[in-house]
Design a protein around this motif. Structure first.
Motif, short mmCIF file in Angstrom:
data_model
loop_
_atom_site.label_atom_id
_atom_site.label_comp_id
_atom_site.label_asym_id
_atom_site.label_seq_id
_atom_site.Cartn_x
_atom_site.Cartn_y
_atom_site.Cartn_z
N ILE A 73 0.84 -1.19 0.00
CA ILE A 73 0.00 0.00 0.00
C ILE A 73 0.88 1.25 0.00
O ILE A 73 1.79 1.40 0.82
N GLN A 74 0.59 2.14 -0.93
CA GLN A 74 1.31 3.41 -1.05
C GLN A 74 0.41 4.54 -0.53
O GLN A 74 -0.73 4.68 -0.96
N GLN A 75 0.94 5.32 0.38
CA GLN A 75 0.16 6.41 0.97
C GLN A 75 0.20 7.65 0.09
O GLN A 75 1.28 8.07 -0.35
N PRO A 76 -0.96 8.26 -0.19
CA PRO A 76 -0.97 9.50 -0.97
C PRO A 76 -0.28 10.63 -0.21
O PRO A 76 -0.29 10.68 1.02
N THR A 77 0.32 11.53 -0.96
CA THR A 77 0.98 12.69 -0.38
C THR A 77 0.47 13.95 -1.08
O THR A 77 -0.16 13.89 -2.13
N LYS A 78 0.74 15.10 -0.46
CA LYS A 78 0.36 16.42 -0.99
C LYS A 78 -1.15 16.51 -1.18
O LYS A 78 -1.63 17.09 -2.16
N ILE A 79 -1.90 15.94 -0.24
CA ILE A 79 -3.36 15.99 -0.29
C ILE A 79 -3.82 17.16 0.57
O ILE A 79 -3.40 17.30 1.73
N SER A 80 -4.67 17.99 0.02
CA SER A 80 -5.13 19.19 0.72
C SER A 80 -6.07 18.83 1.85
O SER A 80 -6.62 17.71 1.92
N GLU A 81 -6.28 19.78 2.75
CA GLU A 81 -7.20 19.56 3.85
C GLU A 81 -8.64 19.40 3.35
O GLU A 81 -9.41 18.61 3.90
N ALA A 82 -9.00 20.12 2.30
CA ALA A 82 -10.35 19.96 1.74
C ALA A 82 -10.55 18.56 1.21
O ALA A 82 -11.63 17.96 1.38
N ALA A 83 -9.53 18.00 0.56
CA ALA A 83 -9.65 16.64 0.04
C ALA A 83 -9.69 15.62 1.17
O ALA A 83 -10.42 14.62 1.10
N ARG A 84 -8.91 15.83 2.20
CA ARG A 84 -8.92 14.90 3.33
C ARG A 84 -10.28 14.86 4.02
O ARG A 84 -10.70 13.83 4.53
N GLU A 85 -10.97 15.99 4.03
CA GLU A 85 -12.26 16.05 4.71
C GLU A 85 -13.40 15.54 3.84
O GLU A 85 -14.36 14.97 4.36
N ASN A 86 -13.31 15.72 2.53
CA ASN A 86 -14.47 15.46 1.66
C ASN A 86 -14.30 14.31 0.69
O ASN A 86 -15.28 13.86 0.10
N ILE A 87 -13.09 13.83 0.47
CA ILE A 87 -12.84 12.77 -0.51
C ILE A 87 -12.37 11.53 0.21
O ILE A 87 -11.26 11.52 0.77
N PRO A 88 -13.15 10.46 0.24
CA PRO A 88 -12.68 9.21 0.87
C PRO A 88 -11.79 8.42 -0.08
O PRO A 88 -11.94 8.46 -1.30
N PHE A 89 -10.85 7.70 0.52
CA PHE A 89 -9.92 6.85 -0.22
C PHE A 89 -10.24 5.40 0.17
O PHE A 89 -10.14 5.03 1.35
N TYR A 90 -10.61 4.57 -0.82
CA TYR A 90 -11.02 3.19 -0.56
C TYR A 90 -10.02 2.23 -1.20
O TYR A 90 -9.65 2.39 -2.37
N MET A 91 -9.61 1.25 -0.41
CA MET A 91 -8.70 0.21 -0.88
C MET A 91 -9.37 -1.15 -0.72
O MET A 91 -9.70 -1.57 0.39
N PHE A 92 -9.61 -1.86 -1.84
CA PHE A 92 -10.21 -3.19 -1.82
C PHE A 92 -9.10 -4.23 -1.71
O PHE A 92 -8.12 -4.20 -2.48
N ILE A 93 -9.25 -5.14 -0.76
CA ILE A 93 -8.28 -6.22 -0.58
C ILE A 93 -9.04 -7.53 -0.40
O ILE A 93 -10.21 -7.54 -0.05
#
Length: 588
Positions: free
Chosen positions: A286-306
């Motif tokens: 799993i690679q962690q995203p970087t340079k993600i804005s605070e607006a994206a952290r609050e409003n955009i979910p990140f889903y990983m299917f395993i």
């Protein structure tokens, strides 16, 4: 006298009684075996008298009716509790049944081409598409025009891809102009893009899939016939197609590729944007995203299917916490995966995100080996909103032609060669030709499919459904089937795909190695100590006298010579750096 401890045996007639306090009570210090008493004989006589009395008592009608009433009450209570349990589960899926018509509103009956011979009748129910519920998390939206907000990228000239060098001979990233996050958010269109021709899309559902033709496929995909495949490319205002999950109307619930109920409720939530990825077979890290804005952290979910194999590894390595999160990624565990090939399982969330997330407006898919290093709002503005596009994907960095891609896949052993040849010959017979300039403005027939940026509207949902059907029917190499599906749809409706340069893709994602390659890589070379580097880098200046006075020079060198011990060796460095400006001086 004191009592003698006795071995305890199982209780029976004539054996010592077990006391409640755990110690063996004896009389006069001894434990004596006693004969059956009169009380036991009288007890047996009472039992003999009680049984006829009980039979006579139960033979009365009122008593029998009372007992039957008690049994009926117990049955009613057990059914009531079971119904409550079912209701509690059905309340969770209330929105699923409303959205997907799990009551099976109507059905259509299809007959295969050889019905007269086999008399096989396939009944396919139709699952209604759930119209996405628009959830607006950020109030500032525009009509879709970026120029009204900023001229940030107006004078940006797209440079050519940088050339390779000896250290990095492969493809490299190139500069990309992104709007600032605030302006990218403000440029989000307020209205959904129009879907050309197709307005209403539904999906087939059948409990038991029957393979009627000698081609590849799966129970998960439903084995669509060649006739059904060809009809799915005839774009109409209302269409019904195969799109995976044929065993149920709620994808992920008893359909294969099963997901826990709590996670299904999570996937049902409304979002403007999501980012999704997958790792199956413990194939990637799993690679962690970087340079993600605070607006994206609050409003955009990140889903990983395993899958369960990857979950077990992550739990053993303590990478997965009780919240089912790893950094920004919300982990979704998939059970009962439909394929034995992990890469083919990964195509399910990659191409069918609109079925797993019915209430999402935009989605960004990245492969599990990639690390996202640019904010999602900036990506959508750059590759969708700025071009008024609804689907974006990068072209392959080297190949443009499907036939060349097929030969490269066979040379690399990516799939069975006979299956690749069968697929390519099938497309050639349908009219697929090698790529040429005659296809412009289409710049390539081969995508680099590790990143997909998409708006969820009926035409894009149809495209990914039909693309998945080709992957399910033929090989799992989705680069081979992309051009066929795209060209067939574009020939019937006014719709296009934004294919951007591969060097632009490499600007916002960093590609890592697969886990198996990382585990077999040699460890990095040990770093030399700073002290040793300091000694090597400091030049030592040795003055040499003028040539004319050689004898005195030799004597002075002998006097100043340092004696070496027996264990020391003579220095191996005999090279001298000559200064052409002054031949009488040299620096070692």
């Amino acid at each position: 006298m004191t009592g003698v401890p006795l071995d305890l045996r199982p209780q029976s007639y004539g054996s010592p009684q077990q006391p409640q306090n755990g110690s063996l009570q004896t009389q006069n210090g001894f434990a004596t075996a006693r004969k059956p008493s009169r009380m036991s004989l009288s007890g047996s006589r009472e039992k003999d008298k009680f049984l006829p009395f009980l039979c006579r008592y139960l033979s009365r009608k009122k008593i029998v009716m009372m007992i039957l009433g008690l049994f009926a009450l117990m049955a009613f209570l057990s059914g009531f509790f079971n119904a409550n349990r079912d209701v509690s589960e059905s309340t969770i899926f209330n929105r699923f049944s409303d959205a997907y018509n799990t009551s099976l509103q109507f059905s259509r009956t299809f007959h295969s081409q050889n019905d007269d011979i086999s008399n096989i009748q396939r009944t396919l129910s139709i699952c209604e598409e759930n119209p996405p519920t628009r959830h607006t998390s950020i109030e500032s939206h525009s009509s879709g025009s970026v120029s009204s907000h900023s001229n940030w990228c107006q004078n940006f000239a797209f440079p050519p891809p940088p050339p390779g060098d000896r250290r990095r001979p492969g493809p490299r990233p190139c500069p990309v102009c992104y709007l600032p996050v605030e302006e990218a958010i403000a440029s989000m269109p307020s209205a959904t893009s129009a879907s050309p021709v197709l307005q209403h899309l539904t999906y087939f559902h059948e409990e038991t899939s029957t393979k009627t033709e000698p081609h590849e496929g799966s129970d998960f995909g439903g084995y669509p016939s060649i006739k059904q495949r060809n009809e799915s490319f005839d774009i109409k205002e209302s269409m019904t197609v195969h799109c995976g999950f044929v065993k149920g109307c709620r994808p992920g619930y008893k359909t294969g590729f099963d997901i826990d109920v709590s996670d299904l409720v999570e996937l049902e939530q409304s979002h403007d944007i999501i980012v999704a990825s997958a790792i199956f077979g413990n194939y990637d890290v799993i690679q962690q995203p970087t340079k993600i804005s605070e607006a994206a952290r609050e409003n955009i979910p990140f889903y990983m299917f395993i899958d369960e194999e990857t979950e077990a590894y992550m739990r053993n390595s303590s990478a997965l916490d009780y919240r089912m999160k790893v950094g920004l990624w919300r982990i979704i565990v998939v059970h009962n995966v439909p394929y034995t090939d992990s890469r083919r399982n990964g195509k399910v969330p990659k191409l069918l995100l609109h079925r797993l997330f019915p209430n999402v407006r935009y989605s960004i898919w990245i492969d599990g080996k990639l690390q996202l290093v640019v904010d999602p709002y900036q990506l959508l503005e750059r590759f969708l909103w700025r071009h008024n596009a609804t689907f974006a994907i990068s072209k392959h960095y080297r190949r443009f032609d499907v036939f060349e891609e097929a030969e490269a896949n066979k040379a690399a052993g990516k799939y069975n060669n006979a299956s690749i040849d069968y697929q390519i010959n099938f497309y050639r017979n349908e009219g697929l030709t090698p790529y040429s300039e005659a296809k412009l403005p289409i710049i390539s027939d081969v995508p680099e499919g590790c990143v997909i940026i998409k708006e969820h509207i009926p035409i894009t949902n149809l495209f990914t459904c039909l693309w998945f059907n080709e992957v399910d029917r033929f090989t799992s190499r989705d680069q081979l089937s992309f051009a066929t599906v795209r060209d067939k749809i574009m020939a019937r409706v006014n719709w296009s795909i934004n294919m951007f340069m591969d060097c632009e893709r490499r600007n916002f994602v960093i590609q890592a190695y697969h886990r198996d390659l990382l585990e077999h890589m040699p460890p990095p070379a040990a770093k030399t100590s700073s002290l040793r580097r300091a000694r090597v880098n400091v030049p030592i200046t040795v003055p040499i006298p003028v040539r004319g006075n050689t004898s005195s020079a030799k004597s002075s060198l002998k006097k100043n010579a340092v004696k070496r011990g027996k264990g020391e060796k003579r220095s191996r460095s005999r090279r001298h750096v000559k200064n052409p400006g002054n031949k009488d001086n040299m620096v070692i």
